[in-house]
Design a protein around this motif. Structure first.
Motif, short mmCIF file in Angstrom:
data_model
loop_
_atom_site.label_atom_id
_atom_site.label_comp_id
_atom_site.label_asym_id
_atom_site.label_seq_id
_atom_site.Cartn_x
_atom_site.Cartn_y
_atom_site.Cartn_z
N GLY B 81 74.73 133.80 -64.46
CA GLY B 81 74.46 132.91 -63.33
C GLY B 81 75.58 131.93 -63.04
O GLY B 81 75.78 131.52 -61.91
N TYR B 82 76.34 131.57 -64.07
CA TYR B 82 77.40 130.55 -63.86
C TYR B 82 78.59 131.13 -63.10
O TYR B 82 79.44 130.39 -62.59
N ARG B 118 77.79 130.69 -56.17
CA ARG B 118 77.38 130.91 -57.57
C ARG B 118 76.20 131.86 -57.59
O ARG B 118 75.24 131.71 -56.83
N ALA B 120 73.79 132.17 -59.67
CA ALA B 120 72.51 131.52 -59.99
C ALA B 120 71.86 130.93 -58.74
O ALA B 120 70.64 130.81 -58.66
N GLU C 102 68.91 133.72 -67.60
CA GLU C 102 68.51 133.79 -66.18
C GLU C 102 68.89 135.14 -65.57
O GLU C 102 68.32 135.55 -64.58
N SER C 103 69.87 135.80 -66.15
CA SER C 103 70.17 137.16 -65.72
C SER C 103 70.18 138.06 -66.94
O SER C 103 70.33 137.59 -68.06
#
Lengths: 360, 226, 272
Positions: B81-82, B118, B120, C102-103
């Motif tokens: 996500g970053y 991004r 995320a 989250e992923s």
């Protein structure tokens, strides 16, 4: 490079900081010993004396110094520490013997003894670290087999092929026995057996033409030593050796090389002294004689190491924070047969004498 | 030709999740793997990619046991996500020597994705677009798509559906799982019906429509209701 | 090789801020604790001198002598324990975040071209580099603490000691023998590999079977060790040095086994 930015940063933190530690460690100088002889004995005799010094500081290192000037240093680390058991140098079969459950182990000088008492048979096995020689013998006997939990057996004196052993049986009644293991004849001979009172302990010291010498200690109800004295049992009676009363509390007297007298190394009167003292007790004259020789340098009493072996007194003590004076005294002639200085060119402090071995 | 032969898989007490599954995925065709929820469709795709171990079976591409010819587009986001979209593309470019940067940039423009977005912070639909972009830019002859149209808005669905009829499909063999049959019915070349971990029917979609006189969706209703 | 460096950098990047934060926090806490200990000692001294009307020498005697560097760095052992705990937890997290983050980054990792062992090695390298960083920064902190101690405390209130003081924890980590540092890192490598094995086993099997497999692997370490110990005690067929050699060889073989198993699980058993 930008692609690996984070790895480079973290790697650099780790690398630079650890390198700083390694650099500091490398910069720590150990001792650099040399042996400076003041008074020399013959070269062969010097080779036989090995002094082990360890630093109690950072970067532990062990130094083995022979009086002929040979010096070996070995840095100690976790790996070498694993291999530093007391039994490291034992031959495999000797170690196996000592490891048996019913074998009693004792040490005297550079010798380690193992004694196993079975019904009608006593197995004796000894190993001398200085000569690296073993001796095994099976002897016949008529003793009771000791209870491993309730008995102690230790060698307290050896005179050629005669080994004198103290056996203590702790039970409802305390009994102390002196046994002679005649290795030449393969027989065990009980010499003395005595029932002791509770709160009483006996340490046998020597056996000679005059009789059996022992030190007896009496404790009070709290287990504090209240009285101790040396005794001589000449077979006809037991006599307290009053001449040794002043020395009984310390209990330093042991058989001298000739077995016909007792010898003990003495304490210094002061923190620093040039005198190396010892005492002897002569059974013939029933007198204690003080002896001393004067060394080249004043030494510090605290931390000094003294050993008596083969009729000689080996004395190693600090003359300053980093150097040691080694003195070998011929106790028969009351003369110094060797004196030297173990000098540390790097003048490191906190060094301790760990062990002295004298090969035959 | 992507060939799947004799796939078997059991999970503990759950036996025969996949029961001797065999099928083929030819080049230049879109093959649709159809089944109800929990029939094992996603498991098959993951098994092909080696993401799930199987008890038995082989997967071959043109006779060779190899995964380097297959790209997989899963139904969820797989990039950290970053990362930004640009960083994700750069990441994939670094690892895949056959990466097609032109396709990546074209699709990024088509999907209106910004390189600085991004991952995320992207919506589900935009994350699906990123997945698809990566799948196509990997430039591999076979592409596995797991529910590419699930849970996204109509506009995004149309964009994705357009990709399936575009030049990006040329020279590719596609295996897709989807519940949105109506959206892609006109694009499907081959249909595989999966039930209880077993292939119950495998046909050319046109032939199926002719044979049963129904659309693929209607045929599907018929199969799963009986 | 390129894939290894890229993956390692990615792993480090993901925890970069967290790692630097923890390092900074540990340094700040340790330096603060040294200042606190010194000031606290001086304050106790002053209190004693005032209340009991003692000279400074007498007050120092009452406080059991000057403040040693070991006393000043008394809290370091807790920071070291926290560092160790962080490392072990991180060894778990470095895998689980790929499954439960989250992923689902694990999909991407497992599908990357090339050998999967690179994934394992990159994660192992990351944790080890972090451990090296901890050790290195702790050393620098000791040096700074030493300066602080000498600067804040008058000389006559300092107890002479070696640079790392008397703390058992610090003396164990910093023996100034390079081999010992590698022994500590080897121990860290062993523990981290065990943690990796537990994670990969859990990710490869159903819960019950995973637990059994982990229990079996732990038993494979403990049971032979105990059996060897028992055998040596019973038979004394080997002298202590030989016994140590056997133990060390067993640990090496076990390490090779768990490493091989990690690779095998990653290649053939792990499931997303």
């Amino acid at each position: 490079m930008r692609r690996y930015k984070e790895m480079i940063i973290v790697g650099s933190i780790a690398g630079v900081t650890l390198l700083s530690y390694f650099g500091y460690a490398a910069s720590i100088k150990g001792s650099d010993y040399e042996v400076e002889s003041i008074r020399k004995e013959n070269a062969d005799a010097l080779k036989k004396v090995n002094i082990e010094i360890e630093n109690g500081d950072i970067k532990p290192t062990r130094y083995n110094i022979q009086l002929d000037g040979q010096i070996h240093s070995e840095s100690q680390n976790y790996i070498t520490g694993l291999f530093n058991s007391y039994a490291a140098d034992f031959p495999a079969d000797f170690y196996r013997f000592l490891s048996k459950e019913d074998v009693f182990t004792s040490e005297m000088g550079s010798r380690t003894y193992g004694i196993e008492v079975k019904a009608s048979q006593l197995n004796y096995h000894s190993y001398d670290r200085s000569t690296q020689k073993q001796f095994k013998k099976t002897l016949s006997h008529r003793l009771t087999v000791p209870d491993r939990e309730m008995a102690d057996i230790r060698v307290f004196h050896q005179d050629g092929m005669n080994v004198y052993v103290q056996r203590d049986d702790h039970g409802t009644k305390e009994k102390s026995t002196v046994l002679l293991l005649n290795l030449a004849k393969g027989k065990v001979e009980p010499l003395q057996s005595e029932q002791l009172k509770t709160n009483q302990e006996r340490h046998y010291v020597a056996v000679n033409d005059y009789g059996i010498v022992y030190r007896e200690i009496a404790y009070d109800a709290e287990g504090v030593e209240k009285d101790s004295a040396y005794y001589l049992d000449n077979g006809k009676g037991i006599k307290r050796i009053k001449a040794l009363d002043a020395y009984a509390a310390e209990g330093n007297f042991n058989a001298a090389e000739n077995s016909q007298s007792l010898i003990a190394y003495g304490a210094s009167d002061s923190e620093k002294s040039k005198s190396i003292k010892w005492s002897t007790y002569d059974f013939k004259t029933n007198q204690v004689k003080q002896h001393k020789v004067e060394g080249q340098h004043a030494y510090r009493f605290n931390g000094s190491y003294t050993m008596i072996a083969q009729g000689k007194l080996y004395h190693i003590a600090n003359i300053n924070d980093s150097d040691f004076q080694v003195t070998v005294v011929d106790t028969k002639n009351e003369s110094i047969s060797y004196q030297g200085i173990i000098k540390d060119k790097n003048a490191k402090k906190n060094r301790l004498v760990q062990d002295v071995t004298v090969s035959e | 030709m992507l060939e799947v032969r004799g796939l078997r898989k059991s999970y503990g007490r759950k036996k025969n999740v996949l029961n001797d599954v065999s099928f083929t995925v030819p080049l230049n065709q879109l093959t649709c793997l159809i089944g109800l929820n929990g029939e094992g469709k996603s498991t098959i795709l993951k098994a092909i990619m080696g993401l799930v171990p199987v008890d038995a079976g082989t997967i071959k591409v043109d006779g060779k046991t190899i995964h380097d010819s297959i790209a997989f587009v899963p139904d969820l986001s797989t990039m950290p996500g970053y990362m930004s979209v640009g960083e994700a593309i750069a990441y994939m470019r670094d690892y895949y020597p056959d990466w097609n940067q032109q396709v990546a940039e074209e699709l990024m423009g088509f999907f209106k994705l910004m390189a600085t977005d991004r991952i995320a912070n992207l919506s589900k639909g935009n994350k699906a677009k990123v997945n698809l972009l990566i799948g196509f830019a990997m430039n591999r002859p076979y592409l596995l798509l797991d529910e590419p149209l699930a849970g996204i808005d109509l506009f995004t669905k149309e964009q994705i559906a357009w990709i399936f009829s575009s030049h990006y499909m040329e020279g590719k063999g596609i295996l897709m799982t989807t519940h949105e049959i109506a959206e892609v019915e006109h694009l499907i070349d081959r249909v595989i019906f999966l039930q209880n971990g077993t292939i119950i029917q495998e046909d050319d979609s046109e032939e199926m429509r002719e044979l049963y006189g129904k659309s693929v969706q209607d045929r599907m209703r018929e199969v799963y209701q009986t | 090789m390129k894939k290894f460096f890229m993956l390692s950098n990615e792993e480090i990047k993901r925890s970069f801020k967290l790692y630097l934060s923890i390092l900074t926090m540990l340094v700040i806490v340790e330096l603060t604790s040294v200042v606190y200990q010194v000031l606290h000692y001086q304050s106790k001294l002053e209190d004693l001198m005032k209340k009991e009307r003692l000279t400074e020498m007498e007050a120092v005697d009452q406080l059991n002598g000057p403040l040693t560097f070991g006393d000043a760095t008394n809290y370091f052992k807790y920071m070291i324990a926290i560092g160790i705990m962080f490392t072990i937890l991180y060894a778990f997290q470095i895998w689980y975040r790929d499954w439960y983050g989250e992923s689902k980054y694990i999909y991407r990792l497992l599908m990357l071209p090339g050998k999967r062992i690179t994934i394992l090695l990159s994660k192992l390298t990351t944790v080890l580099v972090f451990v090296c960083g901890f050790m290195g920064i702790q050393w620098i902190t000791i040096l700074i603490s030493r300066r602080l101690y000498e600067w804040l405390l008058p000389e006559h209130l300092q107890a002479a000691s070696k640079i790392i003081g008397e703390s058992a924890a610090l003396n164990m980590l910093y023996t100034f023998n390079v081999i010992d540092t590698f022994v500590i890192l080897a121990l860290a490598l062993f523990v981290i590999t065990m943690v990796f094995l537990f994670v990969l086993t859990e990710r490869s099997y159903q819960k019950g079977k995973a637990l059994l497999t982990i229990a079996k692997d732990v038993a494979l370490l403990i049971v032979p060790f105990i059996a060897l110990r028992y055998l040596f005690d019973l038979t004394s067929m080997l002298i202590p040095n030989q016994q140590v050699f056997v133990y060390l060889s067993f640990i090496l073989i076990y390490f090779i086994y768990i490493s091989w198993k990690c690779v095998r699980l990653l290649n053939h058993k792990v499931s997303i």
